[in-house]
Scaffold this active site. Structure first.
Site, PDB file in Angstrom:
ATOM      1  N   GLU A 333       1.178  -1.218  -0.013  1.00 60.27           N
ATOM      2  CA  GLU A 333       0.100   0.039  -0.042  1.00 60.27           C
ATOM      3  C   GLU A 333       0.970   1.161  -0.204  1.00 60.27           C
ATOM      4  OE1 GLU A 333      -3.985   0.858   1.787  1.00 60.27           O
ATOM      5  OE2 GLU A 333      -3.284  -0.737   2.362  1.00 60.27           O
ATOM      6  N   GLU A 601      -1.518   0.119  13.222  1.00 62.13           N
ATOM      7  CA  GLU A 601      -2.983   0.603  12.372  1.00 62.13           C
ATOM      8  C   GLU A 601      -4.219   0.161  13.596  1.00 62.13           C
ATOM      9  OE1 GLU A 601      -3.893  -2.311   9.039  1.00 62.13           O
ATOM     10  OE2 GLU A 601      -4.885  -0.366   8.129  1.00 62.13           O
TER      11      GLU A 601
HETATM   12  C1  BGC Z   1      -5.218   2.177   4.410  1.00 58.04           C
HETATM   13  C2  BGC Z   1      -5.296   3.403   5.446  1.00 58.04           C
HETATM   14  C3  BGC Z   1      -6.381   4.452   4.819  1.00 58.04           C
HETATM   15  C4  BGC Z   1      -7.843   3.099   4.236  1.00 58.04           C
HETATM   16  C5  BGC Z   1      -9.037   3.827   3.993  1.00 58.04           C
HETATM   17  C6  BGC Z   1      -6.068   1.111   4.589  1.00 58.04           C
HETATM   18  O1  BGC Z   1      -6.607   0.214   3.383  1.00 58.04           O
HETATM   19  O2  BGC Z   1      -4.632   1.335   5.738  1.00 58.04           O
HETATM   20  O3  BGC Z   1      -4.989   3.494   7.000  1.00 58.04           O
HETATM   21  O4  BGC Z   1      -7.522   5.108   5.581  1.00 58.04           O
HETATM   22  O5  BGC Z   1      -7.411   1.842   3.895  1.00 58.04           O
HETATM   23  O6  BGC Z   1     -10.246   3.611   4.606  1.00 58.04           O
END
Ligand code: BGC
Length: 718
Positions: A333, A601
């Site tokens: 990501e 997270e």
């Molecule tokens: C990310 C988050 C982001 C989200 C959106 C994820 O995959 O890691 O931090 O804000 O997607 O909802």
């Protein structure tokens, strides 16, 4: 003549995965001054006569390449000698891998030499440059790098000019350069139960490993990266999703020291596969890589657990401020998620000087903003919001367009950020006005209170009504636009008038009787913090009752950053401290009890029984929940900005003490100097020391009293 008059060049044939090196030998005579300007589609390493130029890594950084591509200019006067000099530029795929249609890396450069006699010569990239194969057989930001020491570097032919590639997008370097910072030595070699050889660096970080190796000719050594070990002590990489994070070296039997050039990893542990060398800890060093932001904030208190949390906040920022504010640095990501940046910007701006960092990224936000005002979820956008696509912006994510510039203005007091971003802020609010239904922002989908603990089974979105969140942010963004407009002397009357309408509609829809119909912590928090109710006491009671019902917080990305503020602003500092000091799951300190060295997270990334939260969304270096740092600076230590005299020109000291904490000391380096607040318990009293730098003034609130302070160190007790 400058880089703008030069030519984009690429290899004369497809190089497949191999990183090409572009080169030219130039003849130099008595150089008085020499500069080279370079950029690439991909990330480049520049060498002159075999020596690396500049400590910028992963240049040219990451911007909205189709509109803004930074070039860098280096003074290389001292690197040139009279006679022949070889310029070499290796170009890896870098962030261009995010564009699936992109095939061959390319670069553009110009060398400007001024001679002692005043003559000027400019050498540009063109068909006279060579391209060669290199020892880097593969490079990919997610998957890692393969380096073959047995490979000869072979010139394959002359570069070709790519006249299609635009030069209009070239801009000089705007952001901070990305650099290597801390070097961490390896702490421990572990043999896991299944027999893997693992090295622990003791700290989750972003960067890469530098290592010494020898091997036998033809041996292939592989290093993989992980953030955590699982409950059985095994190397855990499922949470990396498809990112392989593999560094491979092929040995020629001689000793080498290697570190990757075109990639980075997020890790604390590495696993060694295929090593025939004896494993020696001294041969492995973790190099921490992030934007060259200067540390400005410090916090320390009597709770070692909170100090560890603060440490994790700092490392979370270092790990995710790599040219763009990323969600996480390890899995497939590593995007500039707007929501994450928006919730953390205040804490970020106290911890480090991020003015330049955000000024650049916000220009990218404006560049990627759609013509109708929609703001993409990630900046740089990944094509999700390209023209013709009708992707919907999400509340609390897209509002980064107003929240970030306003916070940067408050922390640093520079109007330029508002001047530059005002159009983008306005475009965003105009868009919301254009889609508003009965003065509310109602749409099918948002990210909601992302990862809220009150989510339904199987959902990532907390149970707070998404349109309540959206309408609250519609109001908040309009508020910030009005404030920014006033600071700039713009006419914002129309927006100011609309505030009343939004608030009325919000109250009628979501709290017709004065309490929220949507009975969630996040709904109460937003209503209180954004000032969207008449009777705050009633909503505060509702919030307390939901907290008591659960016995803990349930908030996600949206509610968490404001939770403690909503409590302490409404006379509930004790409950705010209860939540902050809680160590059981879920809480900020829970991850600390589990040995976290960065912010997770998920509240339960590793569950109390040691098992993992699902692998598909489980980063152990996600700074968003570190947003609590601004409450630690602003409420525990009590250092606040005044929006009428931002940049800490007028400081407000208003510490909130608690029986469980014996002392707090925090400081923030500002344009005026260091602002400091300290309090400690002694002799049955609380003693306060406030430091006001020259050029600033302060108001201190101590007990029931209020004091006006000039520059200097001030002591109080009560
Ligand atoms: C990310 C988050 C982001 C989200 C959106 C994820 O995959 O890691 O931090 O804000 O997607 O909802």
């Amino acid at each position: 003549m400058s880089i703008l008059d030069s030519n984009w060049i690429k290899a004369g044939e497809s190089m497949g995965d191999v990183v090409p090196v572009f080169s030219k030998v130039i003849e130099v005579c008595d150089p008085k001054k020499a500069e080279i300007s370079v950029t690439s589609k991909g990330v480049y390493c520049l060498y002159i006569n075999g020596k690396r130029v500049s400590d910028y890594v992963l240049a040219p950084g990451w911007t909205v390449y189709k509109k803004r591509l930074q070039y860098q200019t280096y003074d290389v006067t001292n690197m040139l000698k009279n006679g022949e000099n070889k310029i070499e530029i290796g170009v890896g795929l870098g962030w261009m891998m995010r564009d699936e249609t992109f095939k061959d890396v390319k670069m553009i450069a110009s060398v400007e030499i001024e001679k002692e006699n005043g003559e000027k010569e400019v050498i540009v990239t063109d068909e006279s440059w060579d391209y060669a194969s290199s020892q880097t057989l593969y490079s990919n930001i997610y998957n890692g790098e393969t380096f073959d020491t047995t490979k000869e570097i072979t010139v394959l032919g002359k570069a070709v000019i790519d006249a299609e590639e635009s030069k209009d997008v070239l801009i000089p370097q705007e952001g901070e350069i990305i650099k290597e910072h801390e070097r961490l030595s390896a702490k421990e070699i572990i043999t896991t139960p299944s027999g893997d050889t693992v090295i622990d660096f003791g700290q989750n970080l972003t960067g890469y490993v530098e290592f010494k190796f020898k091997g036998n000719a033809g041996d292939e050594f592989v290093i993989t990266h992980a953030e955590v070990l699982d409950k059985d002590g095994e190397f855990y990489i499922e949470n990396m999703r498809s990112a392989k994070n593999e560094i491979r070296v092929i040995c020629d039997g001689n000793e080498h020291t290697f570190k990757p050039h075109y990639t980075f990893q997020g890790f604390r542990y590495i696993k060694l596969v295929g090593f025939t060398d004896e494993i020696n800890l001294e041969n492995f060093t973790a190099i921490v890589v992030y934007s060259d932001i200067k540390r400005t904030g410090h916090f320390n208190c009597s709770s070692e657990m909170l100090n560890k949390l603060y440490h994790n906040i700092i490392w979370g920022q270092m790990g995710n401020f790599l040219d763009v504010p990323t969600d996480c640095p390890q899995r497939d990501e590593r995007n500039g998620w707007t929501g994450d940046a928006e919730v953390f910007v205040k804490t970020a701006s106290y911890n480090f000087d991020v003015y330049k960092f955000f000024a650049k990224w916000l220009k990218d936000l404006a560049a990627d903003q759609c013509a109708d005002g929609r703001v993409p979820h990630v900046i740089p956008d990944l094509g999700w919001f390209d023209e013709g696509k009708d992707a919907q912006s999400s509340a609390a994510w897209a509002d980064a367009a107003t929240i970030c510039p306003w916070q940067i203005y408050l922390t640093y007091g520079k109007k330029e950020i508002l001047e530059t971003q005002f159009d983008s802020m306005k475009k965003w609010v105009d868009y919301l006005d254009s889609i508003a239904t009965g003065n509310l922002w109602i749409q099918e989908d948002h990210f909601g209170d992302w990862l809220g603990l009150d989510a339904e089974e199987g959902s990532y979105k907390g149970s707070t009504d998404m349109n309540l969140i959206a309408s609250a942010y519609y109001y908040y963004s309009t508020t910030l636009l009005v404030k920014a407009g006033k600071a700039l002397g713009e006419d914002v009357e129309k927006y100011e008038q609309n505030l009343e309408n939004i608030k009325k509609a919000y109250m009628a829809e979501y709290l017709p009787e004065g309490t929220l119909l949507c009975n969630t912590q996040t709904a109460c928090v937003l209503t209180l913090f954004f000032d969207l109710c008449e009777d705050k006491e009633k909503v505060t009671e509702q919030l307390l009752s939901i907290i008591n019902e659960y016995g803990h917080m349930t908030t996600g990305f949206v509610g968490t950053p404001y939770l403690l503020h909503a409590l302490s602003e409404n006379g509930q500092t004790k409950t705010a401290y209860d939540l902050l000091l809680r160590e059981e799951y879920p809480s900020w300190l829970y991850s600390v009890t589990k040995g976290a060295t960065t912010i997770w997270e998920h509240w339960d990334g590793i569950k109390p029984d040691g098992s993992m939260w699902s692998a598909d969304m489980n980063s152990f270096n996600h700074y968003a929940y570190g947003a609590v740092g601004d409450w630690m600076y602003g409420n525990m230590a009590g250092i606040k900005t005044d929006e009428n005299a931002p940049g800490f020109k007028h400081i407000i000291f208003k510490p909130e003490t608690d029986d469980r904490i014996d002392f707090v000391e925090a400081s923030i380096d500002t344009a005026y100097g260091t602002v400091k607040s300290e309090w400690k318990k002694a002799d049955g009293k609380i003693k306060y020391t406030f430091t006001v730098p020259t050029g600033a003034v302060a108001t201190a609130y101590v007990g029931e009293e209020k004091y006006a302070l000039g520059a200097g160190v001030h002591h109080f007790e009560c």
